[in-house]
Each structure stands twice: as C-alpha cells, then as structure tokens.
Design an enzyme around this catalytic site. Structure first.
Site, PDB file in Angstrom:
ATOM      1  CE  LYS A 102      -3.721  -2.388   2.231  1.00 27.96           C
ATOM      2  NZ  LYS A 102      -4.393  -2.764   3.490  1.00 27.96           N
ATOM      3  CD  GLN A 134      -3.439  -4.323   6.626  1.00 27.91           C
ATOM      4  OE1 GLN A 134      -3.411  -3.244   5.901  1.00 27.91           O
ATOM      5  NE2 GLN A 134      -3.839  -5.431   6.305  1.00 27.91           N
ATOM      6  CG  ASP A 192      -9.738   0.303   4.836  1.00 24.30           C
ATOM      7  OD1 ASP A 192      -9.733  -0.174   3.514  1.00 24.30           O
ATOM      8  OD2 ASP A 192      -8.924  -0.259   5.743  1.00 24.30           O
TER       9      ASP A 192
END
Ligand code: NAD
Length: 276
Positions: free
Chosen positions: A48, A92, A115
């Site tokens: 990422k 994460q 997200d």
C-alpha cells in the site's frame, strides 16, 4: 472464458489517478497503523505504501508492538483524527486477539476513514447514500465487473462469506445494482446447492479448494476474493481455478484479480476524500 484481469484494470485506474495527483497543488496523506507482526499484514502495508509513493501520495506508517494496549491505540487514532496534515487513516486488520477491531474502527473520523469501515460509512452504504468512502475490496470487485460489462440486474449473485470488510458490504453493493443476492457462510447447509444457482459467484471464505467445478453453474461469472497459501506455498483463492475455468464465462485469477483492484480503490478513496 474471459479472465477478469484485475492487474491491467488496476493499472489503468492508477495511471489516471497519477495524472489527477500531478495536477493537485497539495497532496493527500495516508496514515497506516500496523499493530503486531502478522507477516501477511506487513506485506499488505508495504504494498500500500509503495503504491502511494509511486502516485505521489504521502504516507505515514505507525508501527506498534503486538502487546499494544487499548488506550494506547485509541490515543494514536485520536491524534491522527486531530492531525490536519493526515487526510486518510487506515487501521490494518486483523488486530492481535486482545484488541476488538470495532472498538477502534468506530473511533476513526468518518471523513478520514479510507476503508469505509466506520459505522457512519457502512450505515450510508446500507442507506444507499454516498458516505466518505466505500470498502475497497467490494468496491474493487464492483469496478472490475463494471469494466468487463458483466450484467447484474435481475441476476442471482451468491456471496460466500459474510465479513464486515468483504461479504456484507459487497452484498449491499450488488443489491444496489439490482442483483438478487444470497449470502452463504460457514453455517450454511448444502453450500453446493446454493452456489450452483449463481449467475455471479463470489468466493470470500478464505478456504482453498472450497469451490470445486461441480459447485458452479455452466456459464457463471466467478470472482475469487480469497488469498490463501496453498500446500505448495503458492498463493491461491477459494476456487479450483484450473477446473472451474473450463465451465464458466468469466473468472478472476489469484493473484492478479481482486487483490490489485483493492489497492487501486484504496488509492482512489485517498484522493477522493482529500478533494471532497
Ligand atoms: P473472514 O475470515 O472475516 O470471513 C470469512 C467468511 O467466510 C466468514 O463469513 C465465514 O462464515 C465464511 N466461511 C468460512 N468457511 C466457510 C465455508 N467452509 N463455507 C462457507 N462459508 C465459509 O475473512 P475476510 O476478511 O472476509 O476475507 C476472506 C478472504 O478474502 C480471505 O482469504 C482474505 O485473505 C481475502 N481477502 C482478500 C482481499 C483482497 O484484496 N483480495 C481483501 C480482503 C480479504
């Protein structure tokens, strides 16, 4: 059979994003929180950050020990929420077992929730409204199906998996496109009977070999979300690709299908949230 090529599609999306970013006088900044030493998570985070860098997106890594305490993680999130130089926050997952993801996700500012996992953004998706961001993996799957002009309206989509990050949001997105949606999960009985009815079959269980050729309808479209480590150490999905591909009209490979689309959507969300 059409191979739904997430790698090529994602590269197109990323190169468009790069052009948009070059025209921007100030750039977004993505903060990534990594707790513990899960090897897969370390690889995902590295990828990422690498992508962000290639695009000219600033990224910041907050790396924390496995035994991080609840109040410490909450403080990190609060600081990032308040930090004006940070425009997007990614926590994460999975977290170590002593930390419940919801306790922390729900504390991320919805306008920095890249997200789309906060209750606000999931609630907006549920309400068929635009929140600040939609979950990257389901969004990437929808984009890939759109790219290949796979019709969804009136078709039966079966989603195997009901997680908050893949199965549930994806089911809502498919419903929004007027598919008839069935969600199957680990307690579903007669899984094969259900998957055999699918015009669009999405496998997101994380069990290699789960979906065999006899479970798939002739001519179906198959999307394999899972990233599993096979016996030979190679990456594989939930679907027996070699045998299933001979029966279906379209299928995603693993790797090179949903994975690269997820990263592309993360980058797109980072840019879109910065601009709105
Ligand atoms: P999860 O473990 O949270 O959820 C798995 C779901 O599958 C659960 O709802 C469970 O009920 C269901 N399931 C498990 N075994 C089953 C079985 N035998 N039959 C039917 N249903 C079953 O996982 P997740 O986070 O949703 O991820 C699923 C998979 O997708 C994993 O392999 C993960 O690595 C992968 N993933 C890939 C990407 C990507 O970018 N490609 C992103 C996220 C997750």
């Amino acid at each position: 059979v059409i191979i739904l090529d997430g790698k090529t599609t994602s590269e197109k999306i990323l190169s468009d994003l790069k052009i948009r970013l070059e025209e921007m006088s100030s750039k977004p900044c993505l903060a990534v929180i990594l707790v513990g030493d899960n090897p897969a998570s370390q690889i995902y985070v590295r990828n990422k950050q690498k992508r962000a860098k290639e695009l000219g997106i600033e990224s910041r890594l907050i790396s924390c020990p496995q035994n991080l305490q609840k109040d410490e993680l909450l403080a990190i999130i609060q600081n990032l929420n308040a930090d004006k130089s940070v425009t997007a926050i990614l926590l994460q997952l999975p977290l170590p077992a002593h930390l419940d993801a919801f306790d922390f996700i729900s504390q991320i500012s919805p306008e920095k929730d890249v997200d789309g996992f906060t209750p606000y953004n999931l609630g907006m998706l549920m309400s068929a409204r635009n929140g600040f961001a939609n979950a990257c993996t389901p969004k990437g799957i929808m984009r890939l199906l759109e790219e290949y002009k796979i019709p969804l309206e009136g078709r039966h989509a079966v989603v195997v998996g009901r997680s908050n990050i893949v199965g549930k949001p994806l089911a809502l997105m498919l419903l929004e496109k007027n598919a008839t949606v069935t969600i199957a999960h680990s307690k579903t009985r007669n899984l094969a009977q259900i998957t055999k009815c699918a015009d669009i079959l999405i496998a997101a269980a994380g069990k290699s070999g789960l979906i065999t050729a006899d479970m798939v309808k002739e001519g179906a479209v198959v999307v394999d979300v899972a990233i599993n480590r096979g016996h030979d150490g190679k990456l594989c999905g939930d679907v027996d690709f070699e045998n299933v591909k001979n029966k279906v009209s379209a299928i995603t490979p693993v790797p090179g299908g949903v994975g690269p689309m997820t990263i592309a959507m993360l980058m797109e969300n980072t840019v879109d949230m910065f601009l709105c």
